[in-house]
Design an enzyme around this catalytic site. Sequence first.
Site, mmCIF file in Angstrom:
data_model
loop_
_atom_site.group_PDB
_atom_site.id
_atom_site.type_symbol
_atom_site.label_atom_id
_atom_site.label_comp_id
_atom_site.label_asym_id
_atom_site.label_seq_id
_atom_site.Cartn_x
_atom_site.Cartn_y
_atom_site.Cartn_z
ATOM 1 N N LYS A 190 0.861 -1.198 0.000
ATOM 2 C CA LYS A 190 0.000 0.000 0.000
ATOM 3 C C LYS A 190 0.884 1.230 0.000
ATOM 4 O O LYS A 190 1.416 1.627 1.024
ATOM 5 C CB LYS A 190 -0.926 -0.002 1.213
ATOM 6 C CG LYS A 190 -2.216 0.703 0.954
ATOM 7 C CD LYS A 190 -2.488 2.090 1.371
ATOM 8 C CE LYS A 190 -1.939 2.965 2.342
ATOM 9 N NZ LYS A 190 -1.794 4.339 1.751
ATOM 10 N N GLY A 243 6.511 4.971 8.384
ATOM 11 C CA GLY A 243 5.707 6.185 8.381
ATOM 12 C C GLY A 243 5.816 6.874 9.722
ATOM 13 O O GLY A 243 6.815 6.724 10.427
ATOM 14 N N SER A 244 4.776 7.594 10.097
ATOM 15 C CA SER A 244 4.846 8.400 11.314
ATOM 16 C C SER A 244 4.634 7.550 12.569
ATOM 17 O O SER A 244 4.012 6.488 12.524
ATOM 18 C CB SER A 244 3.799 9.502 11.257
ATOM 19 O OG SER A 244 2.514 8.916 11.193
ATOM 20 N N THR A 245 5.122 8.048 13.682
ATOM 21 C CA THR A 245 4.963 7.356 14.954
ATOM 22 C C THR A 245 3.486 7.255 15.344
ATOM 23 O O THR A 245 3.050 6.218 15.861
ATOM 24 C CB THR A 245 5.783 8.085 16.036
ATOM 25 O OG1 THR A 245 7.179 7.876 15.733
ATOM 26 C CG2 THR A 245 5.499 7.558 17.421
ATOM 27 N N GLU A 266 8.745 1.169 11.257
ATOM 28 C CA GLU A 266 9.835 2.151 11.215
ATOM 29 C C GLU A 266 9.130 3.485 11.256
ATOM 30 O O GLU A 266 8.341 3.800 10.367
ATOM 31 C CB GLU A 266 10.615 2.073 9.903
ATOM 32 C CG GLU A 266 11.120 0.705 9.535
ATOM 33 C CD GLU A 266 12.481 0.403 10.111
ATOM 34 O OE1 GLU A 266 12.977 1.203 10.929
ATOM 35 O OE2 GLU A 266 13.038 -0.634 9.726
ATOM 36 N N CYS A 301 13.515 10.325 7.270
ATOM 37 C CA CYS A 301 13.261 9.914 8.661
ATOM 38 C C CYS A 301 14.515 10.083 9.508
ATOM 39 O O CYS A 301 14.433 10.379 10.687
ATOM 40 C CB CYS A 301 12.776 8.479 8.686
ATOM 41 S SG CYS A 301 13.774 7.396 7.687
ATOM 42 N N GLU A 400 9.283 16.178 15.176
ATOM 43 C CA GLU A 400 9.775 15.921 13.826
ATOM 44 C C GLU A 400 9.081 16.867 12.855
ATOM 45 O O GLU A 400 7.866 16.904 12.773
ATOM 46 C CB GLU A 400 9.477 14.470 13.443
ATOM 47 C CG GLU A 400 9.940 14.146 12.053
ATOM 48 C CD GLU A 400 9.722 12.681 11.696
ATOM 49 O OE1 GLU A 400 8.603 12.193 11.866
ATOM 50 O OE2 GLU A 400 10.689 12.046 11.247
HETATM 51 P P1 NAD Z 1 2.074 8.552 7.636
HETATM 52 O O1 NAD Z 1 2.229 7.788 8.887
HETATM 53 O O2 NAD Z 1 1.065 9.615 7.587
HETATM 54 O O3 NAD Z 1 1.685 7.565 6.453
HETATM 55 C C1 NAD Z 1 2.452 6.419 6.156
HETATM 56 C C2 NAD Z 1 1.570 5.414 5.474
HETATM 57 O O4 NAD Z 1 0.563 4.993 6.379
HETATM 58 C C3 NAD Z 1 0.851 5.940 4.235
HETATM 59 O O5 NAD Z 1 0.817 4.943 3.252
HETATM 60 C C4 NAD Z 1 -0.545 6.197 4.764
HETATM 61 O O6 NAD Z 1 -1.549 6.121 3.797
HETATM 62 C C5 NAD Z 1 -0.697 5.082 5.776
HETATM 63 N N1 NAD Z 1 -1.703 5.332 6.814
HETATM 64 C C6 NAD Z 1 -2.087 6.526 7.330
HETATM 65 N N2 NAD Z 1 -3.065 6.349 8.245
HETATM 66 C C7 NAD Z 1 -3.297 5.015 8.330
HETATM 67 C C8 NAD Z 1 -4.190 4.202 9.083
HETATM 68 N N3 NAD Z 1 -5.044 4.725 9.976
HETATM 69 N N4 NAD Z 1 -4.163 2.867 8.897
HETATM 70 C C9 NAD Z 1 -3.305 2.325 8.018
HETATM 71 N N5 NAD Z 1 -2.448 3.026 7.257
HETATM 72 C C10 NAD Z 1 -2.443 4.362 7.410
HETATM 73 O O7 NAD Z 1 3.522 9.065 7.269
HETATM 74 P P2 NAD Z 1 3.957 9.902 5.973
HETATM 75 O O8 NAD Z 1 3.455 11.285 6.119
HETATM 76 O O9 NAD Z 1 3.628 9.166 4.727
HETATM 77 O O10 NAD Z 1 5.542 9.852 6.108
HETATM 78 C C11 NAD Z 1 6.222 10.688 6.958
HETATM 79 C C12 NAD Z 1 6.594 9.952 8.214
HETATM 80 O O11 NAD Z 1 7.253 8.738 7.914
HETATM 81 C C13 NAD Z 1 7.576 10.705 9.067
HETATM 82 O O12 NAD Z 1 7.154 10.675 10.409
HETATM 83 C C14 NAD Z 1 8.878 9.960 8.921
HETATM 84 O O13 NAD Z 1 9.775 10.036 9.962
HETATM 85 C C15 NAD Z 1 8.416 8.590 8.710
HETATM 86 N N6 NAD Z 1 9.422 7.812 7.993
HETATM 87 C C16 NAD Z 1 10.123 6.885 8.682
HETATM 88 C C17 NAD Z 1 11.084 6.129 8.051
HETATM 89 C C18 NAD Z 1 11.848 5.087 8.801
HETATM 90 O O14 NAD Z 1 12.421 4.215 8.178
HETATM 91 N N7 NAD Z 1 11.883 5.095 10.111
HETATM 92 C C19 NAD Z 1 11.343 6.317 6.700
HETATM 93 C C20 NAD Z 1 10.624 7.278 6.015
HETATM 94 C C21 NAD Z 1 9.645 8.012 6.684
#
Ligand code: NAD
Length: 496
Positions: A190, A243-245, A266, A301, A400
């Site tokens: 996804k 994605g985000s925490t 992550e 990240c 962040e």
């Molecule tokens: P996000 O958490 O908003 O979204 C990440 C993914 O999760 C997207 O595909 C989104 O559609 C999905 N998502 C959102 N809500 C959801 C839910 N309720 N249920 C299931 N899936 C859901 O993050 P973002 O804005 O896409 O990315 C930025 C964040 O990602 C930053 O916090 C960054 O630090 C983190 N990040 C971490 C790493 C790592 O390896 N640690 C790498 C890249 C980005």
Amino acid sequence: MTDTLEYWTQRAAELKPEGRAFINGDYQPAHSGETFESRSPIDNRLLANVAACDSADADIAVRHARAAFNDGRWSQLPPAKRKTIMLRFVDLIKQHGDELALLETLDMGKPISDARHVDIPATRRSLQWSAEAIDKLYDEVAPTGPGELGLVTREAVGVVAAIVPWNFPLIMASWKIGPALAMGNSVILKPSEKSPLSALRLAALAKEAGIPDGVFNVLPGFGHTVGKALALHMDVDTLVFTGSTAIAKQLMIYAGESNMKRVWTEAGGKSPNVVFADAPDLSAAAKAAAEGICFNMGEVCTAGSRLLVEASIADDFMAEVVRAVQDWKPGNPLDPATNVGAIVDETQLKRVQGYIDTGKTQGARLSTGGNRADTVDGGFFMEPTVFEDVTRDMTIFKEEIFGPVLSVVRFTDEAEALAIANDTIYGLAAAVWTSNLSRAHRFARGLRAGSVWVNQWDGGDMTAPFGGYKQSGNGRDKSLHAFDKYSEIKATWIKL
Ligand code: NAD
Ligand code: MN
């Protein structure tokens, strides 16, 4: 000349990105027929109408993925055979590298030179490394007495859902699908709703390479619809996420509310970059500090978003950092000379601007940047920004930002530096610059972070595990440790 702004602008105009979901080997619209617009942050042009998948599509994809896993069309192939097919997949990614790079640039705004020379090669290396590893992983024989034989074996978990972010769409996907597919799992990817196009293109290449129908599926759509449906699904065995925490925590709740699927995340970061006066090369440290927050528009990240500088050198060192940051200039991402592209969308741009306002209000000193740039009409561009005199209670020190905003703090001794570095809910990465061998090791041990770099920023390759301490997540991507996410371990005890 094929590497000019004119060339990439022309190619972009000719591109017709695929927006349909990829399920069981075929592109298809969302079951509901709904779509959403993918617009480029470079100039807000419409790139594609993308299938807005929801729980109905998740159900269909999981059913096909499960059927494929159960009949063994992929899961029961000898590992060497899966390797061969995956290496063909890697070749096809190479052949279509420029097209994939262009999709990355148009969809999320990163410079075309980065997409071509960082994202696509890293994606290939990642998939290749996992594929090549899979016929070299041995299982274990337990140390039993003569009357028994104990086997400790890894098995594929089954159906894996991978939910990934938009900052490195293909690299993040490859870190998950590489070991997942190599192990023999079926995968549902996804991509982020902000960057679905490259993953959708990837699906056709996977099929062309010979990855059987149903084994690799791509469902574009929103987090709260198809993402949530996958996370709550009773027949998804493992959920892997970057994605985000905040969302990582929510996914753990969904797993607990459904089938206790394994969840590996992550998540965010607020990585400290700590420069001592005895750093071997302060100019190199200054350049790395700038690159650590400007590369990929700070949408990384592991961005080095907190710079900790020993007070005795801080005035001169910061002058050099600011000069280095000013070499990072927003430009048209389709221009091969550009090193700072567009922010992924207007929402993210506003978020970054909000943090800059808060930094000013709370009393940090703006050394450079701070403004939106009007680089291309309709696009979302931001000047790289440095705040000095940041204190530990300020929002820009704690949260962040995910944009090109650097927060600088001065320290006077090693103990203070370590306390500041670890004063965060995150623990993804950290760096320390010093010529003192004992201090380098002492400090590296003291840092509560999954990746520690000494006298450099962002070291490592596919052999280095990557992941977070604390609220930066659990488990590791890359390296052989990544296979833990995609395997169950079985103990088989035989009486002889
Ligand atoms: P996000 O958490 O908003 O979204 C990440 C993914 O999760 C997207 O595909 C989104 O559609 C999905 N998502 C959102 N809500 C959801 C839910 N309720 N249920 C299931 N899936 C859901 O993050 P973002 O804005 O896409 O990315 C930025 C964040 O990602 C930053 O916090 C960054 O630090 C983190 N990040 C971490 C790493 C790592 O390896 N640690 C790498 C890249 C980005
Ligand atoms: Mn986009």
